[in-house]
Design an enzyme around this catalytic site. Structure first.
Site, short mmCIF file in Angstrom:
data_model
loop_
_atom_site.label_atom_id
_atom_site.label_comp_id
_atom_site.label_asym_id
_atom_site.label_seq_id
_atom_site.Cartn_x
_atom_site.Cartn_y
_atom_site.Cartn_z
N CYS A 114 0.81 -1.26 0.01
CA CYS A 114 0.07 0.10 0.05
C CYS A 114 0.76 1.33 0.06
O CYS A 114 1.43 1.55 -1.01
CB CYS A 114 -1.00 -0.16 1.14
SG CYS A 114 -2.37 1.14 1.00
N HIS A 209 -3.71 -5.01 0.66
CA HIS A 209 -3.08 -5.24 2.14
C HIS A 209 -3.05 -7.00 2.09
O HIS A 209 -3.94 -7.36 2.81
CB HIS A 209 -3.93 -4.43 3.09
CG HIS A 209 -3.67 -3.09 3.27
ND1 HIS A 209 -2.61 -2.87 4.26
CD2 HIS A 209 -4.11 -2.14 2.80
CE1 HIS A 209 -2.48 -1.56 4.10
NE2 HIS A 209 -3.42 -1.37 3.23
N GLU A 211 -1.58 -8.82 4.10
CA GLU A 211 -1.54 -9.20 5.32
C GLU A 211 -3.03 -9.36 6.09
O GLU A 211 -3.28 -9.97 7.21
CB GLU A 211 -0.77 -8.40 6.35
CG GLU A 211 -1.41 -6.89 6.87
CD GLU A 211 -1.59 -6.04 5.64
OE1 GLU A 211 -1.92 -5.03 5.91
OE2 GLU A 211 -0.90 -6.08 4.58
#
Length: 247
Positions: A114, A209, A211
């Protein structure tokens, strides 16, 4: 050591715990969790303004992740701040730009997430759109949308099909930096991944993202490159094999 060491940049913000309130080094736990799931050993890299600190930090790593976070200060790419651009995080901008440059110089595998992808673009002379609509799920809520890879890119090697990804951003790449190429796009044409082809190691940025999802393949690509640089076996334990949960 059987796992490559992956450094992750961090926030430096006020925090409270117990009776204490003071500046703290912060990072969502999802980042090191994803590094572990992909077979790496995560270490945190707090901002440091010491001379040559970024080079020294990168020299100790097998791979580097530049994490998401605040908007990049527009002055970094020669622009005037839009009213919708968030307050600058100058110390973090300076630190992470030096980390990126050191990783590219030393050919340490690099993944920007990002804000990290945006900083990669800025580090190589690119610019940013300061505001986009419809790339979040609302204030403080992750949205999702499909991302389509560009055939023949390193990103496409890792994720060859269109994948639905978790996203939360209102800024994005405008003019692409020197040497970089777009390697994935959103349906509205937004550049969703960037990479540096022909470099001695993996240099990849993703606008979403990873994660916040369960698909480890992007991080696994970084960990594989880091394992190769460190001279470790490419084999991962069975319970650490990349998964595809968001396709």
């Amino acid at each position: 050591m059987s796992r490559p060491v992956i450094g992750i940049s961090t926030y430096q913000d006020p925090a409270r715990w117990g009776v204490w309130e003071m500046p703290a080094v912060l990072l969502p736990a999802a980042y090191p969790r994803l590094v572990r799931a992909a077979g790496g050993l995560a270490v945190l890299l707090p901002p440091d303004d010491a001379r040559d600190a970024a080079r020294d930090a990168v020299a100790a790593l097998d791979g580097l992740v530049i994490a998401g976070g605040a908007d990049v200060e527009p002055a970094r790419y020669g622009a005037v701040a839009d009213p919708r651009t968030g307050p600058p995080a100058r110390e973090r901008d300076a630190w992470e730009l030096e980390l990126i440059r050191a990783a590219i110089e030393r050919e340490v595998p690099l993944l920007g997430i990002c804000r990290g992808m945006q900083l990669l673009n800025v580090a190589l002379g690119g610019t940013l759109h300061q505001h986009l609509d419809d790339h979040t799920g609302g204030l403080g809520v992750f949205g999702s949308h499909p991302v389509t890879p560009v055939p023949g890119t390193a990103y496409a090697d890792a994720v060859p099909e269109t994948a639905v990804v978790p996203a939360y951003h209102h800024q994005a790449v405008d003019r692409i930096g020197s040497g970089l190429v777009a390697s994935a796009h959103a349906p509205d044409g937004t550049v969703e991944a960037l990479e540096l082809p022909g470099h001695g190691s993996l240099v990849l940025g993703v606008q979403w993202h990873p994660e916040m999802g369960e698909d480890t393949r992007v991080m696994a690509a970084l960990v594989r490159a880091a394992r190769g640089r460190a001279g470790l076996s490419d084999a991962l334990p069975a319970d650490e094999a990349p998964v595809r949960a968001l396709t």
